[in-house]
Motif scaffolding. Sequence first.
Motif, mmCIF file in Angstrom:
data_model
loop_
_atom_site.group_PDB
_atom_site.id
_atom_site.type_symbol
_atom_site.label_atom_id
_atom_site.label_comp_id
_atom_site.label_asym_id
_atom_site.label_seq_id
_atom_site.Cartn_x
_atom_site.Cartn_y
_atom_site.Cartn_z
ATOM 1 N N LEU A 152 0.842 -1.188 0.000
ATOM 2 C CA LEU A 152 0.000 0.000 0.000
ATOM 3 C C LEU A 152 0.875 1.234 0.000
ATOM 4 O O LEU A 152 1.624 1.493 0.946
ATOM 5 C CB LEU A 152 -0.911 -0.009 1.232
ATOM 6 N N ASN A 153 0.812 2.001 -1.081
ATOM 7 C CA ASN A 153 1.604 3.222 -1.195
ATOM 8 C C ASN A 153 0.796 4.225 -1.999
ATOM 9 O O ASN A 153 0.886 4.292 -3.226
ATOM 10 C CB ASN A 153 2.947 2.908 -1.876
ATOM 11 N N ILE A 154 -0.045 4.982 -1.285
ATOM 12 C CA ILE A 154 -0.971 5.921 -1.914
ATOM 13 C C ILE A 154 -0.675 7.312 -1.385
ATOM 14 O O ILE A 154 -0.570 7.524 -0.175
ATOM 15 C CB ILE A 154 -2.437 5.546 -1.617
ATOM 16 N N GLY A 185 -4.271 11.719 3.491
ATOM 17 C CA GLY A 185 -2.986 12.038 2.878
ATOM 18 C C GLY A 185 -2.194 10.804 2.503
ATOM 19 O O GLY A 185 -2.730 9.692 2.416
ATOM 20 N N ALA A 186 -0.907 10.988 2.292
ATOM 21 C CA ALA A 186 -0.038 9.910 1.818
ATOM 22 C C ALA A 186 -0.073 8.723 2.777
ATOM 23 O O ALA A 186 0.214 8.852 3.965
ATOM 24 C CB ALA A 186 1.390 10.430 1.668
ATOM 25 N N ILE A 187 -0.467 7.556 2.243
ATOM 26 C CA ILE A 187 -0.592 6.351 3.051
ATOM 27 C C ILE A 187 0.588 5.435 2.778
ATOM 28 O O ILE A 187 0.843 5.042 1.644
ATOM 29 C CB ILE A 187 -1.892 5.598 2.732
ATOM 30 N N ASP A 188 1.300 5.126 3.844
ATOM 31 C CA ASP A 188 2.351 4.123 3.797
ATOM 32 C C ASP A 188 2.177 3.316 5.069
ATOM 33 O O ASP A 188 2.122 3.891 6.162
ATOM 34 C CB ASP A 188 3.728 4.790 3.749
ATOM 35 N N LEU A 189 2.059 2.016 4.944
ATOM 36 C CA LEU A 189 1.755 1.189 6.106
ATOM 37 C C LEU A 189 2.728 1.460 7.236
ATOM 38 O O LEU A 189 3.938 1.613 7.028
ATOM 39 C CB LEU A 189 1.789 -0.292 5.716
ATOM 40 N N ILE A 218 -3.870 9.352 11.078
ATOM 41 C CA ILE A 218 -4.243 7.949 11.109
ATOM 42 C C ILE A 218 -3.054 7.112 10.658
ATOM 43 O O ILE A 218 -2.337 7.489 9.724
ATOM 44 C CB ILE A 218 -5.478 7.671 10.224
ATOM 45 N N THR A 219 -2.848 5.988 11.346
ATOM 46 C CA THR A 219 -1.782 5.054 10.980
ATOM 47 C C THR A 219 -2.408 3.690 10.752
ATOM 48 O O THR A 219 -3.129 3.177 11.621
ATOM 49 C CB THR A 219 -0.722 4.952 12.085
ATOM 50 N N ILE A 220 -2.160 3.109 9.582
ATOM 51 C CA ILE A 220 -2.665 1.778 9.249
ATOM 52 C C ILE A 220 -1.508 0.800 9.309
ATOM 53 O O ILE A 220 -0.493 0.968 8.616
ATOM 54 C CB ILE A 220 -3.309 1.766 7.848
ATOM 55 N N ALA A 221 -1.654 -0.212 10.155
ATOM 56 C CA ALA A 221 -0.565 -1.167 10.354
ATOM 57 C C ALA A 221 -0.487 -2.153 9.195
ATOM 58 O O ALA A 221 -1.422 -2.298 8.394
ATOM 59 C CB ALA A 221 -0.776 -1.918 11.674
ATOM 60 N N THR A 222 0.644 -2.857 9.117
ATOM 61 C CA THR A 222 0.835 -3.885 8.097
ATOM 62 C C THR A 222 -0.284 -4.917 8.167
ATOM 63 O O THR A 222 -0.709 -5.310 9.248
ATOM 64 C CB THR A 222 2.190 -4.575 8.317
ATOM 65 N N ARG A 223 -0.752 -5.347 7.005
ATOM 66 C CA ARG A 223 -1.851 -6.302 6.866
ATOM 67 C C ARG A 223 -3.145 -5.773 7.502
ATOM 68 O O ARG A 223 -4.039 -6.533 7.825
ATOM 69 C CB ARG A 223 -1.485 -7.652 7.481
#
Length: 604
Positions: A152-154, A185-189, A218-223
Amino acid sequence: MTRIIGILLAVIVAIPVVLIAVLALLLANPEIYRDRLYDAFTDETGFVLAIDGDMRWRYFPPIALSISDVTIRPAGSDQPLASLQSADIDLDLLPLVFGSDIAINGFSTDGVTVNLEVNERGEGNWEVTSPSPAAEDETSATTDETGMDLGLNIQAINVLNTTVNYVDRSAGTDYTINIPALALGAIDLDKPAPLAIQLNLQDNTAGVAVDMQGDGEITIATRFSQIRLDDFAVSKRVVMPGMNAIVANVTASGSYDVAKSHADLSWSGSIDDIQASGTTQITIGDLVDLDFDLTLDQVNLNTYMTSGEPSGEATAVAPEDVDVLPLETLRALTIDGKLGIGRLIYDTWSFSDVGVSVKHANNRLNTEAGLSGLGGAINLHFNANTGGNGSGQTRLSASGLDVTELSGFEWITGKINVDSNTTFSGHRLSQILNTLNGPTSFEIQDGVLDVRPIKRIAIFVDSIRGETSRVASWPDQMPFQQMTGSHQFNNGTATGQQLEFTLETLSGNASGGFDYLANQLNYDIRLRLLRNEGPFSVGPALARIEWPLHCEGALDATAMELCLPDNDAIRKLLGDVAKQEVQRRVEDKIKDKVKDALRGFLNR
């Protein structure tokens, strides 16, 4: 409610993930993209995907994929679970040229609608049978063949005009969530990204509406194992029936564990004029596990009551029959919470140092509360069985309360101490009032009693007797040092209540009841005047005779309006007065004769 919030988070996260998967398949298999995409989507999710609009590339930088008119429905159903009007994915050119991972500069959707429904059996329309092992193996093989790493790299996500409809027919709930705008904004796990959202929640059953704006990280963790919010500033406006709007501005930080369905949140800020802070933990499973610890500096409940009485004479609003024990809600929850309020205001009452603890598990609700106010202190222990139709027990102890401020009765003053132990059956207010049982003992110190109803009877009796009694000349207000008594509820409040009381100059007992919902009281009171001297002296003719009063009318009426002489009882009173007067005169003659006999014997 927590279930729909969890589903909403899943929907928001799933939209870009699904479209990224679409993009990956298009890049790897452009010649057979549509059929392969349909098959892969069904194998992975168990749902049927249909793209009735265009799927086209825009090749002039930025390179972008546009897709429109998308629906997702459960297999074998004609009703869509979700639909999408349009979406655009802007790609970074260099990674495509050099064969690196997919890099997305921008992602946007418009017109997403999600329809979630739970039937009478508790089955959700999004629940599908898991893919067979063979299907899973085939899917894995397909993924391996593509060789695509969907990291995920948005750089940016914009979601416009999203609606989530949630209907639970088994629970009788109906919610609508509208998201006019969501910008991410820019999403990087495992790295924080800025998030801004506008949201409207409508509880179509209860008539509650929430408008919210939020801004934070907001922070989205791996998987996608965890979603975390940091310093998330929320402005919220809540409208509920019969209450003025509530406006809250809080800053919150916390996390949501997707696998465990567990949320942990700490927050602080203001709710209207209230400064508040607290921690909350929620776990969503077969039951919702709710733990909380909240602190509020001051709560004025009067500000939340609908204002605006019409000019002219005010009209009393009849009490409503409400759910005192919301059984369905409680049965879906386990609770362990604490609430502290520095100052609590309701109507003319003001309390301080309010502390409440609540626990609920296995259909048992235990609540303890302590507070200071009305000149004294109150402690409450409430236990309830939330199974079946509900039942409960209340133990109340209070000391030093201002009896006039507490009861609203102007015909008695003083400081009251109370010990009460009552039980009830049911969960609605009417059921509780109809089944209330239990004793109460009380003591009122240094008070004043309005004795005008007693004087009125004395004047009436005097007019018939042709004599003036001492009672008729009493002052209207009788001071007393101590009144003690007891009260008993017997199978409800409407009838069968028993009351006994004693003070220095009189004693009494009463029977009857009141209808709280109808604002009516009906009591028969019997008083006995005790012979004494002073401003409230009672002559021998009226002492120890039962004085009848019949009190009937509105609960908030004065003693003079409520209590009138009982004509039938007055006739008995006159007979008792005459009988006692005759007996007194006979006793006096006997005493005189005895005295004369003694004098004659001594003078011999």
